[in-house]
Design a protein around this motif. Structure first.
Motif, PDB file in Angstrom:
ATOM      1  N   GLN A 135       8.445   1.528 -16.728  1.00  0.00           N
ATOM      2  CA  GLN A 135       8.333   0.080 -16.919  1.00  0.00           C
ATOM      3  C   GLN A 135       9.712  -0.554 -16.921  1.00  0.00           C
ATOM      4  O   GLN A 135      10.605  -0.115 -17.655  1.00  0.00           O
ATOM      5  N   ALA A 136       9.904  -1.565 -16.116  1.00  0.00           N
ATOM      6  CA  ALA A 136      11.207  -2.213 -15.985  1.00  0.00           C
ATOM      7  C   ALA A 136      11.515  -3.111 -17.172  1.00  0.00           C
ATOM      8  O   ALA A 136      10.621  -3.565 -17.891  1.00  0.00           O
TER       9      ALA A 136
ATOM     10  N   ALA B 239       7.937   7.784  -7.080  1.00  0.00           N
ATOM     11  CA  ALA B 239       7.038   7.975  -8.225  1.00  0.00           C
ATOM     12  C   ALA B 239       7.314   7.005  -9.365  1.00  0.00           C
ATOM     13  O   ALA B 239       6.499   6.876 -10.274  1.00  0.00           O
ATOM     14  N   SER B 240       8.462   6.315  -9.312  1.00  0.00           N
ATOM     15  CA  SER B 240       8.882   5.475 -10.446  1.00  0.00           C
ATOM     16  C   SER B 240       9.432   4.121 -10.015  1.00  0.00           C
ATOM     17  O   SER B 240      10.485   3.692 -10.502  1.00  0.00           O
ATOM     18  N   PRO B 241       8.745   3.388  -9.149  1.00  0.00           N
ATOM     19  CA  PRO B 241       9.280   2.113  -8.665  1.00  0.00           C
ATOM     20  C   PRO B 241       8.996   0.963  -9.634  1.00  0.00           C
ATOM     21  O   PRO B 241       8.352  -0.037  -9.283  1.00  0.00           O
ATOM     22  N   CYS B 242       9.486   1.101 -10.861  1.00  0.00           N
ATOM     23  CA  CYS B 242       9.085   0.149 -11.901  1.00  0.00           C
ATOM     24  C   CYS B 242       9.563  -1.272 -11.621  1.00  0.00           C
ATOM     25  O   CYS B 242       8.848  -2.235 -11.886  1.00  0.00           O
TER      26      CYS B 242
ATOM     27  N   ASP C 113       0.825  -1.209   0.000  1.00  0.00           N
ATOM     28  CA  ASP C 113       0.000   0.000   0.000  1.00  0.00           C
ATOM     29  C   ASP C 113       0.862   1.263   0.000  1.00  0.00           C
ATOM     30  O   ASP C 113       0.493   2.265  -0.608  1.00  0.00           O
ATOM     31  N   GLN C 114       2.007   1.223   0.686  1.00  0.00           N
ATOM     32  CA  GLN C 114       2.868   2.399   0.724  1.00  0.00           C
ATOM     33  C   GLN C 114       3.372   2.767  -0.662  1.00  0.00           C
ATOM     34  O   GLN C 114       3.539   3.952  -0.977  1.00  0.00           O
ATOM     35  N   VAL C 115       3.628   1.765  -1.492  1.00  0.00           N
ATOM     36  CA  VAL C 115       4.088   2.041  -2.853  1.00  0.00           C
ATOM     37  C   VAL C 115       2.985   2.709  -3.653  1.00  0.00           C
ATOM     38  O   VAL C 115       3.201   3.717  -4.345  1.00  0.00           O
ATOM     39  N   ARG C 116       1.779   2.182  -3.546  1.00  0.00           N
ATOM     40  CA  ARG C 116       0.641   2.764  -4.269  1.00  0.00           C
ATOM     41  C   ARG C 116       0.365   4.196  -3.806  1.00  0.00           C
ATOM     42  O   ARG C 116      -0.078   5.044  -4.586  1.00  0.00           O
ATOM     43  N   ALA C 117       0.649   4.471  -2.532  1.00  0.00           N
ATOM     44  CA  ALA C 117       0.408   5.801  -1.976  1.00  0.00           C
ATOM     45  C   ALA C 117       1.578   6.753  -2.212  1.00  0.00           C
ATOM     46  O   ALA C 117       1.519   7.925  -1.811  1.00  0.00           O
TER      47      ALA C 117
ATOM     48  N   TYR D 138       2.186   3.347 -13.874  1.00  0.00           N
ATOM     49  CA  TYR D 138       0.919   4.033 -14.079  1.00  0.00           C
ATOM     50  C   TYR D 138      -0.269   3.173 -13.651  1.00  0.00           C
ATOM     51  O   TYR D 138      -1.310   3.691 -13.244  1.00  0.00           O
ATOM     52  N   GLU D 139      -0.107   1.856 -13.738  1.00  0.00           N
ATOM     53  CA  GLU D 139      -1.185   0.951 -13.354  1.00  0.00           C
ATOM     54  C   GLU D 139      -1.476   0.995 -11.856  1.00  0.00           C
ATOM     55  O   GLU D 139      -2.523   0.523 -11.412  1.00  0.00           O
TER      56      GLU D 139
END
Length: 436
Positions: free
Chosen positions: A344-345, A308-311, A20-24, A327-328
């Motif tokens: 995207q990785a 913002a960019s943890p691909c 959840d922390q990543v999504r937030a 973005y998803e």
């Protein structure tokens, strides 16, 4: 050790999925539930460890050429590497939160030729392409050394070929520096995240810059499309290139030599943790692959990404059956760490390091600026924001280990990735942001 693909990497989704922390958009540390003991991990992936030493051998063959082309590596006889720097005890304590003994800096921000880790991959792939062309035409081999690739005859051959690459800046510059020195035409497709000064320095060395009003993935797609429409060219595919991956991997051998020369113990009872800034994944993936091949479970490899960019984090957490983008998960890929602004990785990298990487940490832009300022003022280390990401991740990672009751590393190494060639006016802007 050789590798095989007979035992595929585990692909089912981990129970926690994307935290959840990543999504937030909050800083977090994701401990990889797919990590395997190193001996099992190398049996579960397709890439082969022998390619690491093969890349190191190729670097050695090209050293006379590099010494001929670039004055700043003549003293090292064409060897491209960076120092392993200690931090003061006081600064080390701040980096680790006083949870580990030593912090060292693998200083690729000062790497010769480009001042960025991307030289290890970008320069390598261009050299491999030049080697293929020269062997085909008989310009090297049979007693003719690789320094012959600096001849007018070689430049005439290379001038008939174009190198294409998509980049946020540093990979493009690495390709441009070596490509133009050899005589290639160079076309760099740059994302909207790319800094104006990075575009300008490419034009200054004679590269063609194609600007895209879109993110990194679209810039790569633009370069790929351009390459598909022409002959006599080579597309350097940052998302899928094994050459880039293994060019980076050879750096692990250099670090291993420095660690041993410094008398640092590396064992499962005295592990070393290495913090690697991650964009699309090629550089940290290659380095981690090489380090695990050398040290096995005695080294912990932690990838570090902007919040913002943890691909790579979202790719590994959701599994490797299909590509996913940040973005998803409601993230916008907007970060001051332009070198890590990737939505995207690389799937090649994700599949290769899924059982090897120990954790992925995400960090805020504020923390990046803070560490840029601290490292400059207290250690004289000149970094761009993305290159400071490893320092921001050390203490959160160590706290996470402590909460899990896991063994803490005795040495932490932050791998810096760019900054020494940052123009003075640009660096002053970064420092001003660090002071706010």
């Amino acid at each position: 050790m050789g590798l095989s693909s007979q035992n595929p990497v585990q692909t089912q989704h981990p129970s926690e999925d994307v935290p959840d922390q990543v999504r937030a958009g909050e800083p977090t540390v994701w401990f990889n539930p797919f990590r395997l003991p190193t001996s099992q991990a190398f049996e579960a992936v397709e890439l082969q460890v022998v390619e690491v030493e093969a890349a190191a051998d190729r670097w050695r063959r090209f050293a006379p050429l590099l010494a001929c082309l670039f004055p700043d590596v003549r003293e090292t006889e064409g060897r491209i590497d960076s120092p392993l720097l200690p931090l003061s005890n006081e600064l080390s304590e701040r980096v680790t939160g006083d949870l580990s003994d030593t912090v060292l800096v693998k200083a690729d921000h000062a790497l010769p030729l480009t001042g960025t880790i991307k030289a290890r991959g970008g320069v390598y792939e261009v050299l491999v392409y030049a080697e293929e062309l020269a062997l085909r035409e008989g310009l090297i081999g049979q007693g003719i050394g690789y320094d012959a690739l600096s001849s007018e005859e070689a430049k005439s051959l290379f001038s008939q070929h174009t190198l294409l690459v998509g980049s946020t800046g540093n990979l493009g510059f690495s390709v441009g520096v070596i490509g133009r020195a050899l005589g290639f035409k160079v076309e760099v497709h740059m994302s909207s995240d790319a800094k104006a000064w990075k575009k300008a320095r490419l034009r200054d060395i004679g590269a063609k810059v194609i600007e895209h009003d879109a993110d990194y993935s679209m810039a790569v797609a633009g370069a790929r499309a351009s390459a598909s429409k022409r002959g006599a060219c080579h597309f350097i595919d940052d998302e899928n290139s094994r050459l880039l991956f293994f060019g980076y991997s050879a750096a692990a051998l250099d670090l291993a030599f420095q660690i041993r020369s410094a008398g640092i113990e590396v064992s499962e009872t005295s592990p070393v943790a290495v913090f690697l800034p991650c964009g699309v994944g090629g550089a940290p993936g290659g380095v981690a692959f090489g380090l695990k091949a050398i040290f096995g479970d005695a080294v912990q490899c932690i990838f570090v990404e902007p919040i913002a960019s943890p691909c790579m984090l979202v790719q590994l957490a959701t599994g490797i059956e299909r590509a996913v983008s940040v973005y998803e998960f409601g993230l916008d890929n907007e970060t001051a760490a332009d070198g890590l602004a990737v939505p995207q990785a690389s799937m090649l990298v994700a599949r290769s390091i899924q059982p090897l990487v120990d954790a992925v940490a995400t960090v805020s832009d504020h923390s990046l600026f803070s560490w840029v300022g601290a490292l400059w003022e207290e250690a004289g280390i000149r970094l761009e924001p993305s290159a400071a990401s490893g320092f921001a991740a050390v203490a959160p990672y160590l706290r996470g280990l402590k909460m899990r009751g896991a063994r803490l590393p005795t040495t932490c190494i932050a791998w810096t990735t760019g900054g020494s060639k940052l123009p003075s006016d640009e660096f002053e802007k970064v420092l001003a942001q660090a002071r706010t």
